[in-house]
Design a protein around this motif. Structure first.
Motif, PDB file in Angstrom:
ATOM      1  N   ARG A  13     -34.809  10.355   7.546  1.00  0.00           N
ATOM      2  CA  ARG A  13     -34.882   9.254   5.994  1.00  0.00           C
ATOM      3  C   ARG A  13     -33.742   8.583   6.156  1.00  0.00           C
ATOM      4  N   THR A  14     -33.834   7.712   5.478  1.00  0.00           N
ATOM      5  CA  THR A  14     -32.809   6.531   5.276  1.00  0.00           C
ATOM      6  C   THR A  14     -31.730   7.333   4.162  1.00  0.00           C
ATOM      7  N   PHE A  15     -30.677   6.736   3.983  1.00  0.00           N
ATOM      8  CA  PHE A  15     -29.694   7.246   3.215  1.00  0.00           C
ATOM      9  C   PHE A  15     -28.790   6.139   2.789  1.00  0.00           C
ATOM     10  N   ALA A  16     -28.399   5.877   1.448  1.00  0.00           N
ATOM     11  CA  ALA A  16     -27.626   5.083   0.996  1.00  0.00           C
ATOM     12  C   ALA A  16     -26.883   5.701  -0.055  1.00  0.00           C
ATOM     13  N   ALA A  17     -25.708   5.080  -0.380  1.00  0.00           N
ATOM     14  CA  ALA A  17     -24.703   5.307  -1.587  1.00  0.00           C
ATOM     15  C   ALA A  17     -24.347   4.273  -2.298  1.00  0.00           C
ATOM     16  N   TYR A  18     -24.057   4.278  -3.712  1.00  0.00           N
ATOM     17  CA  TYR A  18     -23.900   3.219  -4.305  1.00  0.00           C
ATOM     18  C   TYR A  18     -22.750   3.509  -5.464  1.00  0.00           C
ATOM     19  N   CYS A  19     -21.835   2.340  -5.461  1.00  0.00           N
ATOM     20  CA  CYS A  19     -20.799   2.732  -6.493  1.00  0.00           C
ATOM     21  C   CYS A  19     -20.616   1.296  -7.209  1.00  0.00           C
ATOM     22  N   TYR A  20     -19.953   0.920  -8.317  1.00  0.00           N
ATOM     23  CA  TYR A  20     -19.497   0.005  -8.918  1.00  0.00           C
ATOM     24  C   TYR A  20     -18.067  -0.748  -8.752  1.00  0.00           C
ATOM     25  N   ASN A  21     -17.867  -1.614  -7.871  1.00  0.00           N
ATOM     26  CA  ASN A  21     -16.573  -2.016  -7.395  1.00  0.00           C
ATOM     27  C   ASN A  21     -15.608  -0.869  -6.643  1.00  0.00           C
ATOM     28  N   GLU A  22     -16.054  -0.938  -5.355  1.00  0.00           N
ATOM     29  CA  GLU A  22     -15.737   0.050  -4.370  1.00  0.00           C
ATOM     30  C   GLU A  22     -13.993   0.330  -4.230  1.00  0.00           C
ATOM     31  N   GLN A  23     -13.413  -0.780  -4.551  1.00  0.00           N
ATOM     32  CA  GLN A  23     -11.956  -0.822  -4.364  1.00  0.00           C
ATOM     33  C   GLN A  23     -11.274   0.616  -5.012  1.00  0.00           C
ATOM     34  N   ALA A  24     -11.906   0.846  -6.204  1.00  0.00           N
ATOM     35  CA  ALA A  24     -11.264   2.109  -6.418  1.00  0.00           C
ATOM     36  C   ALA A  24     -11.573   3.396  -5.914  1.00  0.00           C
ATOM     37  N   GLU A  25     -12.936   3.540  -5.765  1.00  0.00           N
ATOM     38  CA  GLU A  25     -13.508   4.643  -4.828  1.00  0.00           C
ATOM     39  C   GLU A  25     -12.774   4.571  -3.718  1.00  0.00           C
ATOM     40  N   ASN A  26     -12.855   3.619  -2.692  1.00  0.00           N
ATOM     41  CA  ASN A  26     -12.325   3.477  -1.217  1.00  0.00           C
ATOM     42  C   ASN A  26     -10.837   3.982  -1.402  1.00  0.00           C
ATOM     43  N   ARG A  27     -10.156   3.443  -2.519  1.00  0.00           N
ATOM     44  CA  ARG A  27      -8.676   3.905  -2.388  1.00  0.00           C
ATOM     45  C   ARG A  27      -8.497   5.293  -2.545  1.00  0.00           C
ATOM     46  N   TRP A  28      -9.001   5.937  -3.348  1.00  0.00           N
ATOM     47  CA  TRP A  28      -8.962   7.547  -3.514  1.00  0.00           C
ATOM     48  C   TRP A  28      -9.873   8.129  -2.546  1.00  0.00           C
TER      49      TRP A  28
END
Length: 558
Positions: free
Chosen positions: A419-434
């Motif tokens: 199966r395919t997979f996707a993950a979502y966030c709103y404004n990845e800058q914060a999530e990527n940083r942490w």
């Protein structure tokens, strides 16, 4: 007159270092006697709390430095601070804590340094203490140990690079000019005479800046940039104080969100339908220079012709469409008939909560199997992975490892079952940083992924930033923040006070940061807030890929 006296400013106004990074209109209103009766925003509790936290941080750092300095340390008390500082300078004290520098030349400057450090040849360089991070992982920063706060002990750091903080550099330049005018600076030509140090939130090193190096656009040095800004802000303030024609008009900028004068400026801008209500910054300036000062005038332009001059930022047709949307009261319009958003069989919406720069205390995830779950799948729904030890804490490693282990397991099972997979966030800058910061900080601890693993996930197309999707395919007349855009999709938060600033206050209560017992109710409130955030991103992308999106007007039809 002695060297410790403040001369009356020749300009009639005084400025501190913070004025150098503030909006020019704010400087005008701060100095215009006629503005005293104008409306202002209520005091911002979050801002006051940040100031209190910064004060406590300075006290802690001062105690560490004093313990290391020993007999060479002088602390300036709460009264007679200029005189006490001057006496310590005259005595050649190696380090002076809490120094206040006089405005000897009457230039209209006021300011002080957390620490003045004496160089061997004589004269002092400033060190300031701030409650934000001043370096990032990398190399090239010049640092000294915290216990040796002098540029003579500084060396290039192979583990840190400078994080751009213009306010810090301009404050050091402000102090440099004041020290030189007072005769307290090292003689010109002395090595490190024009250096200044910053101790940041981590308080483990002193970062040193050469104020004559060309760190600014066009190769300008910090001192050159400072001198130009100080002259400009002084002119604005003097014009306001003397009733001369104003040198700064209202214009909406990012700073407006937290400015005490925003109610005054907002009323003026709304009354005039000022173009900055639609486009901010340099774009608004360029339009005004071209004679387009109102939203109506912008909306009346033909988007198919050449723009009236060089406009930075978004395409000219989009700028016109934004103005038309604003006049019609539309918060969102589409650029395209169909909005492309990556969808998958297994979808996870992710949102992280952090306490300033202290740490990430909560990772929230909302799982959805688009076509139904298979036997052995994790059940759909929301999960929270939290630590309630005040951050920064090593317990962040446990909560982050639990989140990453669960998240990776869902992703791996999707792959294993075709199966395919996707993950979502709103404004990845914060999530990527942490994500990256946690992998680096807790490297080697149980369940912590390597930096390479995290980076590989971030680089994978399956990680979707919905903020970028909105920016690419929609025009938003009132901003692109999640709290602005999700209501267009029909979503509303359960908590009427939901917001990043308020969550900081809730977190303090949740962990008992101010000495009170931790409040379980505030922990539940934060989890509900986080659950709503991931539900908002899910609602938003479902809406963007549903027939309901056709109800949103097309920009080309405005």
């Amino acid at each position: 007159m002695t060297a410790i006296e403040n001369r009356r400013p020749a300009t009639g106004v005084t400025l501190d270092a913070a004025d150098l990074t503030r909006c020019r209109r704010r400087i005008h209103l701060d100095h215009d006697p006629a503005s005293a009766a104008e409306p202002r925003a209520l005091p911002d509790p979050a801002l006051e709390q940040r100031r209190a936290d910064a004060g406590e941080h300075r006290v802690r750092v001062g105690a560490q430095l004093a313990a290391a300095a020993g007999a060479g340390w002088v602390t300036v008390g709460p009264s007679g601070r200029i005189e006490t500082t001057a006496a310590a300078v005259a005595a050649g004290a190696p380090m002076i804590w809490g120094a206040v520098v006089p405005d000897v030349d009457g230039a209209g400057r006021r300011g002080g340094a957390e620490l003045l450090v004496r160089l061997p040849e004589g004269g002092y360089v400033p060190v300031i203490v701030v409650r934000h991070r001043v370096t990032d992982p990398g190399e090239g920063a010049v640092t000294s140990l915290l216990e040796q706060p002098t540029p003579r002990r500084a060396l290039p750091d192979a583990t840190r690079r400078i994080r751009s903080q213009p306010r810090d550099m301009l404050r050091l330049a402000h102090l440099n000019r004041m020290l030189r005018a007072a005769g307290w600076a090292p003689a010109p030509g002395v090595r490190h005479a024009d250096h200044g140090g910053v101790i940041g939130m981590d308080a483990d090193v002193v970062l040193w800046h050469d104020l004559r190096s060309g760190h600014w656009p066009g190769g300008r040095s910090t001192l050159t940039e400072y001198d130009a800004r100080f002259a400009d802000r002084t002119a604005v303030a003097v014009a306001a104080a003397t009733g001369a024609p104003a040198l700064a008009a209202p214009s909406r900028v990012t700073e407006c969100r937290r400015c005490p004068w925003w109610p005054t400026c907002e009323a003026a801008l709304e009354s005039a339908q000022d173009v900055s209500l639609v486009v901010r910054g340099e774009t608004a300036v360029a339009l005004r220079e071209a004679g387009i000062g109102t939203v109506a005038a912008l909306a009346a332009l033909d988007p198919a012709v050449e723009p009236p001059g060089l406009l930075p930022g978004m395409p000219f047709a989009d700028v016109v469409s934004l103005a038309r949307a604003w006049l019609r009261g539309l918060s969102v319009v589409r650029r395209v008939p169909r909005v492309p958003v990556l969808r998958a069989d297994v979808e996870v919406d992710v949102d992280m909560e952090s306490f300033g720069e202290g740490g990430a205390y909560l990772w929230g995830a909302l799982l959805r199997h688009t076509h139904g779950a298979l036997p052995g799948d994790e059940p759909d729904g929301y999960r929270a992975f939290a630590t309630w030890d005040p951050v920064p804490t090593d317990d962040e490693a446990r909560s982050f490892a639990e989140f990453w282990g669960w998240f990776s397991g869902v992703r791996a099972r999707a792959a294993a079952t075709g199966r395919t997979f996707a993950a979502y966030c709103y404004n990845e800058q914060a999530e990527n940083r942490w994500l990256l910061g946690s992998a680096r900080r807790f490297a080697g601890m149980p369940g912590i992924p390597t930096v390479a693993e995290v980076q590989a996930f971030i680089d994978d197309p399956c990680w979707v930033d919905l903020f970028a999707v909105v920016g690419e395919w929609f025009l938003c007349a009132h901003g692109k923040g999640l709290k602005r855009i999700a209501p267009a999709a029909g979503f509303s938060w359960h908590d009427p006070e939901a917001g990043g600033e308020n969550s900081m206050r809730w977190y303090r209560d949740a962990v008992g940061m101010d000495g009170a017992p931790p409040e379980e109710s505030q922990r539940l409130r934060l989890i509900e807030y986080n659950a709503d955030d991931v539900a908002a991103t899910q609602t938003l992308r479902l809406w963007m890929t549903s027939p309901a999106i056709e109800d949103v007007p097309l920009a080309s039809d405005l």
